[in-house]
Write a protein that holds these residues in place. Structure first.
Motif, PDB file in Angstrom:
ATOM      1  N   SER A 157    -168.452-101.219  31.876  1.00 55.54           N
ATOM      2  CA  SER A 157    -167.736-100.775  33.077  1.00 55.54           C
ATOM      3  C   SER A 157    -166.518-101.654  33.349  1.00 55.54           C
ATOM      4  O   SER A 157    -165.432-101.155  33.677  1.00 55.54           O
ATOM      5  CB  SER A 157    -168.679-100.792  34.272  1.00 55.54           C
ATOM      6  N   ASN A 158    -166.685-102.963  33.207  1.00 58.48           N
ATOM      7  CA  ASN A 158    -165.559-103.877  33.421  1.00 58.48           C
ATOM      8  C   ASN A 158    -164.455-103.657  32.394  1.00 58.48           C
ATOM      9  O   ASN A 158    -163.266-103.778  32.714  1.00 58.48           O
ATOM     10  CB  ASN A 158    -166.046-105.331  33.355  1.00 58.48           C
ATOM     11  N   HIS A 159    -164.853-103.329  31.186  1.00 58.92           N
ATOM     12  CA  HIS A 159    -163.862-103.054  30.136  1.00 58.92           C
ATOM     13  C   HIS A 159    -163.055-101.806  30.493  1.00 58.92           C
ATOM     14  O   HIS A 159    -161.833-101.760  30.312  1.00 58.92           O
ATOM     15  CB  HIS A 159    -164.566-102.866  28.802  1.00 58.92           C
ATOM     16  N   VAL A 160    -163.755-100.780  31.010  1.00 55.74           N
ATOM     17  CA  VAL A 160    -163.064 -99.553  31.432  1.00 55.74           C
ATOM     18  C   VAL A 160    -162.072 -99.865  32.554  1.00 55.74           C
ATOM     19  O   VAL A 160    -160.931 -99.370  32.557  1.00 55.74           O
ATOM     20  CB  VAL A 160    -164.085 -98.488  31.890  1.00 55.74           C
ATOM     21  N   LYS A 161    -162.486-100.688  33.509  1.00 54.38           N
ATOM     22  CA  LYS A 161    -161.595-101.050  34.622  1.00 54.38           C
ATOM     23  C   LYS A 161    -160.355-101.782  34.117  1.00 54.38           C
ATOM     24  O   LYS A 161    -159.230-101.500  34.557  1.00 54.38           O
ATOM     25  CB  LYS A 161    -162.353-101.924  35.617  1.00 54.38           C
ATOM     26  N   ARG A 162    -160.548-102.718  33.198  1.00 51.57           N
ATOM     27  CA  ARG A 162    -159.400-103.468  32.668  1.00 51.57           C
ATOM     28  C   ARG A 162    -158.438-102.543  31.934  1.00 51.57           C
ATOM     29  O   ARG A 162    -157.215-102.658  32.062  1.00 51.57           O
ATOM     30  CB  ARG A 162    -159.880-104.583  31.726  1.00 51.57           C
ATOM     31  N   LYS A 163    -159.021-101.619  31.160  1.00 54.98           N
ATOM     32  CA  LYS A 163    -158.165-100.682  30.434  1.00 54.98           C
ATOM     33  C   LYS A 163    -157.422 -99.773  31.399  1.00 54.98           C
ATOM     34  O   LYS A 163    -156.230 -99.469  31.201  1.00 54.98           O
ATOM     35  CB  LYS A 163    -159.022 -99.846  29.463  1.00 54.98           C
ATOM     36  N   GLY A 164    -158.099 -99.341  32.451  1.00 50.29           N
ATOM     37  CA  GLY A 164    -157.468 -98.475  33.446  1.00 50.29           C
ATOM     38  C   GLY A 164    -156.300 -99.165  34.131  1.00 50.29           C
ATOM     39  O   GLY A 164    -155.239 -98.557  34.328  1.00 50.29           O
ATOM     40  N   ASP A 191    -165.208 -89.889  30.312  1.00 54.18           N
ATOM     41  CA  ASP A 191    -165.460 -88.588  29.672  1.00 54.18           C
ATOM     42  C   ASP A 191    -165.287 -88.681  28.156  1.00 54.18           C
ATOM     43  O   ASP A 191    -166.037 -88.057  27.397  1.00 54.18           O
ATOM     44  CB  ASP A 191    -164.501 -87.522  30.226  1.00 54.18           C
ATOM     45  N   GLN A 192    -164.312 -89.463  27.712  1.00 54.46           N
ATOM     46  CA  GLN A 192    -164.127 -89.627  26.275  1.00 54.46           C
ATOM     47  C   GLN A 192    -165.321 -90.343  25.644  1.00 54.46           C
ATOM     48  O   GLN A 192    -165.754 -90.006  24.543  1.00 54.46           O
ATOM     49  CB  GLN A 192    -162.828 -90.395  25.992  1.00 54.46           C
ATOM     50  N   ILE A 193    -165.850 -91.333  26.341  1.00 53.63           N
ATOM     51  CA  ILE A 193    -167.038 -92.047  25.843  1.00 53.63           C
ATOM     52  C   ILE A 193    -168.217 -91.082  25.720  1.00 53.63           C
ATOM     53  O   ILE A 193    -168.942 -91.069  24.724  1.00 53.63           O
ATOM     54  CB  ILE A 193    -167.392 -93.214  26.777  1.00 53.63           C
ATOM     55  N   GLU A 222    -164.612-100.418  21.176  1.00 46.55           N
ATOM     56  CA  GLU A 222    -163.446-100.147  20.347  1.00 46.55           C
ATOM     57  C   GLU A 222    -162.713 -98.902  20.833  1.00 46.55           C
ATOM     58  O   GLU A 222    -161.476 -98.853  20.843  1.00 46.55           O
ATOM     59  CB  GLU A 222    -163.877 -99.979  18.884  1.00 46.55           C
ATOM     60  N   LEU A 223    -163.483 -97.878  21.229  1.00 48.42           N
ATOM     61  CA  LEU A 223    -162.874 -96.650  21.752  1.00 48.42           C
ATOM     62  C   LEU A 223    -162.058 -96.947  23.011  1.00 48.42           C
ATOM     63  O   LEU A 223    -160.953 -96.415  23.189  1.00 48.42           O
ATOM     64  CB  LEU A 223    -163.966 -95.617  22.046  1.00 48.42           C
ATOM     65  N   ILE A 224    -162.604 -97.802  23.870  1.00 51.83           N
ATOM     66  CA  ILE A 224    -161.883 -98.163  25.100  1.00 51.83           C
ATOM     67  C   ILE A 224    -160.587 -98.900  24.767  1.00 51.83           C
ATOM     68  O   ILE A 224    -159.530 -98.639  25.362  1.00 51.83           O
ATOM     69  CB  ILE A 224    -162.775 -99.020  26.013  1.00 51.83           C
ATOM     70  N   ASP A 225    -160.669 -99.816  23.808  1.00 51.60           N
ATOM     71  CA  ASP A 225    -159.469-100.548  23.408  1.00 51.60           C
ATOM     72  C   ASP A 225    -158.376 -99.607  22.911  1.00 51.60           C
ATOM     73  O   ASP A 225    -157.183 -99.847  23.143  1.00 51.60           O
ATOM     74  CB  ASP A 225    -159.816-101.550  22.295  1.00 51.60           C
ATOM     75  N   CYS A 226    -158.776 -98.556  22.225  1.00 53.61           N
ATOM     76  CA  CYS A 226    -157.808 -97.631  21.613  1.00 53.61           C
ATOM     77  C   CYS A 226    -157.447 -96.456  22.533  1.00 53.61           C
ATOM     78  O   CYS A 226    -156.682 -95.568  22.121  1.00 53.61           O
ATOM     79  CB  CYS A 226    -158.375 -97.082  20.298  1.00 53.61           C
ATOM     80  N   TYR A 227    -157.991 -96.447  23.726  1.00 54.69           N
ATOM     81  CA  TYR A 227    -157.768 -95.308  24.632  1.00 54.69           C
ATOM     82  C   TYR A 227    -156.296 -95.122  24.964  1.00 54.69           C
ATOM     83  O   TYR A 227    -155.574 -96.072  25.243  1.00 54.69           O
ATOM     84  CB  TYR A 227    -158.563 -95.497  25.924  1.00 54.69           C
ATOM     85  N   GLU A 228    -155.865 -93.861  24.938  1.00 52.50           N
ATOM     86  CA  GLU A 228    -154.541 -93.471  25.398  1.00 52.50           C
ATOM     87  C   GLU A 228    -154.693 -92.295  26.344  1.00 52.50           C
ATOM     88  O   GLU A 228    -155.368 -91.318  26.025  1.00 52.50           O
ATOM     89  CB  GLU A 228    -153.647 -93.084  24.214  1.00 52.50           C
ATOM     90  N   ALA A 229    -154.068 -92.406  27.495  1.00 49.98           N
ATOM     91  CA  ALA A 229    -154.180 -91.337  28.488  1.00 49.98           C
ATOM     92  C   ALA A 229    -153.525 -90.068  27.967  1.00 49.98           C
ATOM     93  O   ALA A 229    -152.498 -90.135  27.271  1.00 49.98           O
ATOM     94  CB  ALA A 229    -153.525 -91.769  29.797  1.00 49.98           C
ATOM     95  N   PRO A 230    -154.086 -88.912  28.273  1.00 45.05           N
ATOM     96  CA  PRO A 230    -153.466 -87.651  27.850  1.00 45.05           C
ATOM     97  C   PRO A 230    -152.106 -87.463  28.543  1.00 45.05           C
ATOM     98  O   PRO A 230    -151.798 -88.110  29.538  1.00 45.05           O
ATOM     99  CB  PRO A 230    -154.487 -86.594  28.292  1.00 45.05           C
TER     100      PRO A 230
END
Length: 249
Positions: A157-164, A191-193, A222-230
């Protein structure tokens, strides 16, 4: 007598009355009469096993030995029973059978040498080690097939927040301050996860990200690190942040 064969019944080495009779060169009735006279001396289970009905059918079906088709009762002699029976007959032929059993089939075990004891101990230890390794492997597999631990869920969850925060342009950005845009970004990451790792119930409804299996932890990060917003989200973010820049100017 040399054809006398010991057979297995429920992990017990036994001989049949028919076998003993043939070994003695006597009629089976003679052996049976001797048994009836000395029955009180033979404790069932320790010296003999009596098979009738379904037990006898099962034994006959096993095909270990040819039995008379009209046989309805069969006595299986254990090691002690065979010895005692031969002694009770007290004939030269019976004693020959007794000696044959001792020498050929029921020979007493010789004391193990130190080397044999060591070899057996090593075999037991190796077997136990293999069993423990198999148990550890099953436990590891089971452990990684269960959902995230609480600390692991918090870390994700914290990783998602940092990425956001990064995608939105920082906590001071207009896009981050816009709760609607911020929630859309976070929801899209989650949703991607869920899509990537199939976090859905039996009806196809998405479950909490906490239901992610532990074996996918590294891949999820790794998926979170590579996330790109649509594209549509990037446009919302860029417009919001552009307004902030105009306001500053």
């Amino acid at each position: 007598m040399n054809d006398l064969k010991v057979i297995e019944y429920r992990n017990i080495r036994v001989l049949t009355t028919q076998q003993l009779a043939e070994a003695y060169g006597a009629n089976a009735d003679t052996v049976t009469k001797n048994f009836n006279r000395n029955k009180d001396r033979y404790m069932e289970g320790k010296h003999f096993i009596c098979l009738k009905g379904d037990d006898l059918k099962a034994f006959r079906a096993n095909g270990q030995i040819d039995l008379l088709p009209n046989l309805n009762t069969l006595y299986l002699w254990t090691e002690k029973g065979a010895f005692l029976h031969a002694k009770s007959l007290n004939t030269d032929k019976a004693w020959e059978v007794y000696d044959h059993l001792v020498d050929t089939y029921f020979e007493a075990k010789k004391p193990l040498t130190q080397l044999e004891i060591l070899q057996q101990s090593v075999e037991v230890l190796n077997r136990h080690e293999r069993e423990i390794q198999q148990i550890d492997t099953r436990m590891d597999k089971l452990e990684f097939d269960i959902p995230l631990y609480g600390s692991e869920a918090d870390e994700l969850s914290n990783h998602v927040k940092r990425k956001g925060v990064q995608v939105l342009g920082g906590k001071q950005s207009e896009a981050y301050q816009d709760t609607e845009i911020r929630s859309k970004v976070y929801r899209d990451i989650y949703d991607q996860i869920k899509r990537e790792f199939g976090i859905y119930d039996d009806t196809g409804r998405p479950k909490s990200y906490k239901a992610l299996k532990r074996k996918y932890i590294a891949d999820a990060h790794e998926l979170i690190d590579c996330y790109e917003a649509p594209t549509y989200l990037m446009e919302l973010i860029e417009v919001a942040n552009a307004q902030m820049n105009l306001g500053v100017a």
